[in-house]
Structure formats: structure tokens, C-alpha cells
Design a protein around this motif. Sequence first.
Motif, mmCIF file in Angstrom:
data_model
loop_
_atom_site.group_PDB
_atom_site.id
_atom_site.type_symbol
_atom_site.label_atom_id
_atom_site.label_comp_id
_atom_site.label_asym_id
_atom_site.label_seq_id
_atom_site.Cartn_x
_atom_site.Cartn_y
_atom_site.Cartn_z
ATOM 1 N N GLN A 102 55.365 82.611 66.915
ATOM 2 C CA GLN A 102 55.151 83.522 65.714
ATOM 3 C C GLN A 102 54.207 82.781 64.792
ATOM 4 O O GLN A 102 54.378 81.640 64.394
ATOM 5 N N CYS A 103 53.328 83.641 64.375
ATOM 6 C CA CYS A 103 52.532 82.950 62.991
ATOM 7 C C CYS A 103 53.314 83.469 61.765
ATOM 8 O O CYS A 103 53.700 84.454 61.410
ATOM 9 N N ILE A 104 53.615 82.354 60.953
ATOM 10 C CA ILE A 104 54.402 82.581 59.729
ATOM 11 C C ILE A 104 53.556 82.410 58.506
ATOM 12 O O ILE A 104 53.818 82.465 57.410
ATOM 13 N N GLY A 105 52.274 82.176 58.857
ATOM 14 C CA GLY A 105 51.442 81.841 57.772
ATOM 15 C C GLY A 105 50.078 80.884 58.205
ATOM 16 O O GLY A 105 49.950 80.943 59.468
ATOM 17 N N ALA A 106 49.333 80.482 57.535
ATOM 18 C CA ALA A 106 48.157 79.709 57.562
ATOM 19 C C ALA A 106 47.707 78.930 56.303
ATOM 20 O O ALA A 106 48.055 79.228 55.312
ATOM 21 N N VAL A 107 46.972 77.784 56.839
ATOM 22 C CA VAL A 107 46.390 76.900 55.937
ATOM 23 C C VAL A 107 44.829 77.012 56.171
ATOM 24 O O VAL A 107 44.325 76.783 57.105
ATOM 25 N N GLY A 108 44.245 76.866 54.883
ATOM 26 C CA GLY A 108 42.746 76.916 54.951
ATOM 27 C C GLY A 108 42.285 75.746 54.086
ATOM 28 O O GLY A 108 42.751 75.738 52.836
ATOM 29 N N VAL A 109 41.177 75.262 54.454
ATOM 30 C CA VAL A 109 40.832 74.139 53.603
ATOM 31 C C VAL A 109 39.157 74.161 53.790
ATOM 32 O O VAL A 109 38.697 74.475 54.691
ATOM 33 N N SER A 110 38.563 73.894 52.530
ATOM 34 C CA SER A 110 37.052 73.947 52.268
ATOM 35 C C SER A 110 36.717 72.780 51.499
ATOM 36 O O SER A 110 37.422 72.585 50.523
ATOM 37 N N GLY A 111 35.646 71.998 51.686
ATOM 38 C CA GLY A 111 35.061 71.124 50.688
ATOM 39 C C GLY A 111 34.426 70.111 51.471
ATOM 40 O O GLY A 111 33.527 69.406 50.891
ATOM 41 N N VAL A 112 34.685 69.795 52.968
ATOM 42 C CA VAL A 112 34.045 68.679 53.600
ATOM 43 C C VAL A 112 33.493 69.151 54.602
ATOM 44 O O VAL A 112 33.468 70.294 55.157
ATOM 45 N N LYS A 113 33.270 68.279 55.803
ATOM 46 C CA LYS A 113 32.720 68.981 57.098
ATOM 47 C C LYS A 113 33.986 69.673 57.840
ATOM 48 O O LYS A 113 35.207 69.458 57.531
ATOM 49 N N SER A 114 33.670 70.662 58.493
ATOM 50 C CA SER A 114 34.663 71.538 58.996
ATOM 51 C C SER A 114 35.666 70.783 59.675
ATOM 52 O O SER A 114 36.951 71.294 59.833
ATOM 53 N N THR A 115 35.532 69.942 60.508
ATOM 54 C CA THR A 115 36.385 69.215 61.196
ATOM 55 C C THR A 115 37.447 68.552 60.462
ATOM 56 O O THR A 115 38.372 68.511 60.988
ATOM 57 N N GLU A 116 36.826 67.962 59.233
ATOM 58 C CA GLU A 116 37.736 67.342 58.311
ATOM 59 C C GLU A 116 38.560 68.456 57.641
ATOM 60 O O GLU A 116 39.734 67.971 57.244
ATOM 61 N N ASP A 117 37.951 69.459 57.089
ATOM 62 C CA ASP A 117 38.783 70.548 56.549
ATOM 63 C C ASP A 117 40.050 70.895 57.633
ATOM 64 O O ASP A 117 41.139 70.976 57.134
ATOM 65 N N ALA A 118 39.971 70.849 58.887
ATOM 66 C CA ALA A 118 40.922 71.474 59.851
ATOM 67 C C ALA A 118 41.699 70.167 59.798
ATOM 68 O O ALA A 118 43.134 70.603 60.065
ATOM 69 N N GLN A 119 41.175 69.235 59.728
ATOM 70 C CA GLN A 119 42.408 67.988 59.985
ATOM 71 C C GLN A 119 43.217 67.844 58.679
ATOM 72 O O GLN A 119 44.430 67.552 58.870
ATOM 73 N N ILE A 120 42.726 68.135 57.534
ATOM 74 C CA ILE A 120 43.616 68.252 56.328
ATOM 75 C C ILE A 120 44.853 69.431 56.752
ATOM 76 O O ILE A 120 46.001 69.178 56.385
ATOM 77 N N ALA A 121 44.161 70.490 57.129
ATOM 78 C CA ALA A 121 45.021 71.728 57.265
ATOM 79 C C ALA A 121 46.275 71.440 58.334
ATOM 80 O O ALA A 121 47.221 71.669 58.019
ATOM 81 N N ARG A 122 45.938 70.755 59.429
ATOM 82 C CA ARG A 122 46.837 70.429 60.347
ATOM 83 C C ARG A 122 47.799 69.093 59.809
ATOM 84 O O ARG A 122 49.001 69.293 60.148
ATOM 85 N N ALA A 123 47.398 68.414 58.868
ATOM 86 C CA ALA A 123 48.287 67.440 58.428
ATOM 87 C C ALA A 123 49.257 67.921 57.477
ATOM 88 O O ALA A 123 50.492 67.671 57.378
ATOM 89 N N GLY A 124 48.907 69.161 56.948
ATOM 90 C CA GLY A 124 49.800 69.687 55.772
ATOM 91 C C GLY A 124 50.844 70.518 56.792
ATOM 92 O O GLY A 124 52.064 70.223 56.343
#
Length: 135
Positions: free
Chosen positions: A107-129
Motif C-alpha cells: 500500500q502507498c502510505i505517502g511519498a517523498v519529493g525532492v528538488s534542487g539537484v540532478k533528478s537522479t540525485e533528488d530520487a537518491q535523497i528521497a529513497r534515503a529518507g
Amino acid sequence: MKSTHALEAADVKAIAQAAEKEALAHQWAVTIAIVDAGGHLMWLQRLDGAPPISAHIAPAKAHTAAMGRRESKVYEDVINQGRTSFLSAPQLQGMLEGGVPVMKDGQCIGAVGVSGVKSTEDAQIARAGIAALGL
């Protein structure tokens, strides 16, 4: 009737702390947004030096990932592969990589969005969280 999981304040704080740690470890100035399963904003943090526009993009990426129940990159890929009509999809404004759903027992219980650097790095930060929850 089914039972569902939900993000709680402590979960949101743990995600935010881990995402911030990942960003700071790489000296990436980003905005971190966390939303619930319905895409409603629960957390917004703009790190020092993050571009002002990132405070709009990060929540949009998180909202898209929560509502679609998949990474926002999926939508970016669909559009880049030529299905530009998808740009008219209602309520999906953050169709760029960097939005990652928080999944628990399928089940999806939420999401994390990150913006400010390369999109792959944004996703890396979200996954780390999200990893901080140990799901």
C-alpha cells in the motif's frame, strides 16, 4: 473491510532527518517534501541555498508519486517516449524524477519529493529518507 497503514508525525520526522542527512553529506541544496497517501503536504524543508522554485517542485513530485502510487519518473519517461498528451493528466504537476512513494505491505502510505539537484540525485535523497523507516 481492509486495514490501512498511515504515516505518523514520527515517521515523517525520521524520513526528513534521513533525507536531510543524505543531502548534506553530498552538499546538495534541496527542498524535501513529504506527503500522505492522498498527496497532502505533511513536511516541507528547504535547505540553505536551495533554489526558490524547488519549494514548488518538490511537493508536486511527492504529490504525483503518492497519487500515482509509483515513482514520478514513470510519468517523465512516458512523456519523453512521445506520449506528450500525458501532460494534460489532471492533478499531476510534478512529472519529473525525484518523487518516490512510501510503500508498506503493498500500500502507498505517502511519498517523498525532492528538488534542487540532478533528478537522479533528488530520487537518491528521497529513497534515503524512506529507508529510515526500514520498510
